[in-house]
Write an enzyme that holds these catalytic residues in place. Structure first.
Site, PDB file in Angstrom:
ATOM      1  N   GLY A 103       0.843  -1.204   0.000  1.00 48.86           N
ATOM      2  CA  GLY A 103       0.000   0.000   0.000  1.00 48.86           C
ATOM      3  C   GLY A 103       0.875   1.249   0.000  1.00 48.86           C
ATOM      4  O   GLY A 103       1.919   1.308  -0.671  1.00 48.86           O
ATOM      5  N   LYS A 104       0.501   2.219   0.815  1.00 50.56           N
ATOM      6  CA  LYS A 104       1.220   3.502   0.790  1.00 50.56           C
ATOM      7  C   LYS A 104       2.639   3.410   1.358  1.00 50.56           C
ATOM      8  O   LYS A 104       3.418   4.341   1.219  1.00 50.56           O
ATOM      9  CB  LYS A 104       0.423   4.541   1.573  1.00 50.56           C
ATOM     10  CG  LYS A 104      -0.868   4.948   0.878  1.00 50.56           C
ATOM     11  CD  LYS A 104      -1.572   6.025   1.670  1.00 50.56           C
ATOM     12  CE  LYS A 104      -2.867   6.424   1.005  1.00 50.56           C
ATOM     13  NZ  LYS A 104      -3.682   7.261   1.878  1.00 50.56           N
ATOM     14  N   HIS A 212      14.085  -3.287  21.730  1.00 53.64           N
ATOM     15  CA  HIS A 212      13.215  -2.165  21.352  1.00 53.64           C
ATOM     16  C   HIS A 212      13.638  -0.911  22.111  1.00 53.64           C
ATOM     17  O   HIS A 212      13.871  -0.971  23.331  1.00 53.64           O
ATOM     18  CB  HIS A 212      11.765  -2.540  21.708  1.00 53.64           C
ATOM     19  CG  HIS A 212      10.742  -1.661  21.073  1.00 53.64           C
ATOM     20  ND1 HIS A 212      10.596  -0.335  21.391  1.00 53.64           N
ATOM     21  CD2 HIS A 212       9.818  -1.921  20.126  1.00 53.64           C
ATOM     22  CE1 HIS A 212       9.611   0.188  20.675  1.00 53.64           C
ATOM     23  NE2 HIS A 212       9.115  -0.762  19.899  1.00 53.64           N
ATOM     24  N   TYR A 215      11.661   0.347  25.514  1.00 48.21           N
ATOM     25  CA  TYR A 215      11.452  -0.399  26.767  1.00 48.21           C
ATOM     26  C   TYR A 215      12.723  -0.876  27.448  1.00 48.21           C
ATOM     27  O   TYR A 215      12.650  -1.640  28.403  1.00 48.21           O
ATOM     28  CB  TYR A 215      10.538  -1.611  26.504  1.00 48.21           C
ATOM     29  CG  TYR A 215       9.211  -1.194  25.905  1.00 48.21           C
ATOM     30  CD1 TYR A 215       8.196  -0.698  26.712  1.00 48.21           C
ATOM     31  CD2 TYR A 215       9.012  -1.248  24.533  1.00 48.21           C
ATOM     32  CE1 TYR A 215       7.001  -0.276  26.158  1.00 48.21           C
ATOM     33  CE2 TYR A 215       7.822  -0.821  23.964  1.00 48.21           C
ATOM     34  CZ  TYR A 215       6.822  -0.329  24.783  1.00 48.21           C
ATOM     35  OH  TYR A 215       5.650   0.095  24.237  1.00 48.21           O
ATOM     36  N   GLU A 282       4.890  -9.155  16.502  1.00 49.69           N
ATOM     37  CA  GLU A 282       5.911  -8.733  17.477  1.00 49.69           C
ATOM     38  C   GLU A 282       5.704  -9.473  18.809  1.00 49.69           C
ATOM     39  O   GLU A 282       6.676  -9.860  19.474  1.00 49.69           O
ATOM     40  CB  GLU A 282       5.848  -7.218  17.695  1.00 49.69           C
ATOM     41  CG  GLU A 282       6.980  -6.679  18.547  1.00 49.69           C
ATOM     42  CD  GLU A 282       6.967  -5.155  18.629  1.00 49.69           C
ATOM     43  OE1 GLU A 282       7.744  -4.514  17.918  1.00 49.69           O
ATOM     44  OE2 GLU A 282       6.139  -4.616  19.404  1.00 49.69           O
TER      45      GLU A 282
END
Ligand code: UD2
Length: 333
Positions: A103-104, A212, A215, A282
């Site tokens: 998509g975009k 990540h 966190y 995730e």
């Protein structure tokens, strides 16, 4: 020494220019070698690599650079980039790199690829696998020697959650069909990101995950793991190592194949039970990596976010998610 008066001023200028150029080349060659502290000394029998002696007592003390299961956590200052490249480059490895631009999200490809050519696995053979429903919109980017790009058409979807999660299924089938014959290692990356600094052979390992950036200062009861026991991604409050980002996982092709297969099967099992994990694939990735510890963990240098201010322990931002308008780029919110 005197120059005779019939020497033209432009000839003098030319001679001075040549000397300046030679001086610059000489200086930059030697200063680069000295800064690296590495010299390649060739005698008649062999090439030896001279490098700074590793210390047992001196190193980074502001961050932890090894997990409790003795996997390295890769931070700036914990490895010598020239030395490590020197180990891996003779192996003539091929690194598969998957990226989805559905998509975009196709608009993020140009920056992703252009910056990857500057910083990602430079000097290695890299095969990009671009998955998109808009093959005509894939930009043409100049690739360095040994680097190739394949476009693979995938269906679009009106749910971003499905696009994000189905990556596990599509990577699994593409490994089966072709990647297992074409590459040694694989990295699976988010497209809405840019490279800003070296991401090299220090990141190679059997099973590689990234911490990540949101966190790493939190205790595991604050991680956004899936907390409902009905999901196969469930992690109880008192368990967990790190919170790994879904924007990157990698390793040997065979190990990533198993990871994607298990995560996708569990995602489907959840769907049959009418449940979807909090952060889709995730969440499944985090459950998988709790049971199958990564052999190398990349620090948040390898997954930052442009909207997050740099912290003191992060000396170099290597790969960072761009700021995006979710409502504008996603098919649903
Ligand atoms: C987080 C994770 C992401 C994924 C997602 C799951 C980080 C930094 N990012 O990002 O990896 O686990 O949560 O919910 O850890 N995509 C498309 N078209 C779409 C939507 C997504 O191609 O319409 C692809 C694209 O490659 C994108 C990726 O899926 O980079 C992840 O989607 P996202 O970036 O919108 O997810 P986000 O920001 O919530």
């Amino acid at each position: 020494m005197r120059f005779s008066s019939n020497v033209k001023p432009y000839v003098l200028l030319l001679i001075v220019g040549i000397f300046l150029l030679l001086g610059y080349v000489y200086f930059s060659f030697f200063s680069e070698r000295l800064n690296r502290d590495i010299l390649i000394d060739e005698d008649q029998k062999r090439t030896k690599l001279l490098y700074k002696q590793p210390s047992v007592l001196v190193g980074r003390t502001d961050v932890v650079s090894v997990t409790p299961w003795l996997a390295p956590i890769v931070w700036e200052g914990t490895y010598d980039p020239v030395l490590i490249d020197n180990i891996y480059k003779p192996m003539k490895l091929t690194i598969a790199t998957t990226v989805f631009a559905v998509g975009k999200y196709v608009r993020f490809l140009q920056d992703f690829l252009e910056t990857a050519e500057k910083h990602f696995m430079v000097g290695f053979n890299v095969h990009y696998y671009v998955f998109t429903d808009r093959p005509d919109d894939v930009p043409s980017v100049n690739l360095n020697q040994g680097r190739h790009l394949r476009v693979i058409q995938v269906p679009g979807s009106n749910r971003w959650q499905e696009i994000s999660a189905r990556r596990m299924e599509i990577i699994q089938t593409t490994i089966e069909r072709q990647i297992r014959r074409e590459a040694d290692y694989i990295f699976c990356l988010d497209v809405d990101s840019k490279f800003h600094a070296r991401w090299g052979s220090e990141s190679l390992g059997r099973l590689v995950a990234v911490i990540h950036p949101g966190y790493y200062e939190q205790t595991h009861d604050r991680f956004p793991y899936e907390r409902r026991p009905a999901s196969t991604a469930y992690i109880p409050m008192d368990e967990g190592d790190y919170y790994y980002g879904g924007a990157m996982f990698g390793g040997y092709v065979a190990d990533v194949y198993t990871l994607t297969k298990v995560c996708w099967n569990r995602f489907e099992e959840d769907t049959r039970n009418y449940i979807q994990a909090a952060w889709q694939e995730e969440s499944h990735l985090n459950r998988y990596l709790l049971d199958n510890k990564p052999s190398k963990v990349l620090s948040p240098e390898y997954l930052w976010q442009d909207l997050k201010a740099k912290t003191k322990e992060v000396k170099v931002i290597r790969f960072s998610g761009v700021i995006k308008n979710y409502a504008e780029v996603r098919p649903n919110v």
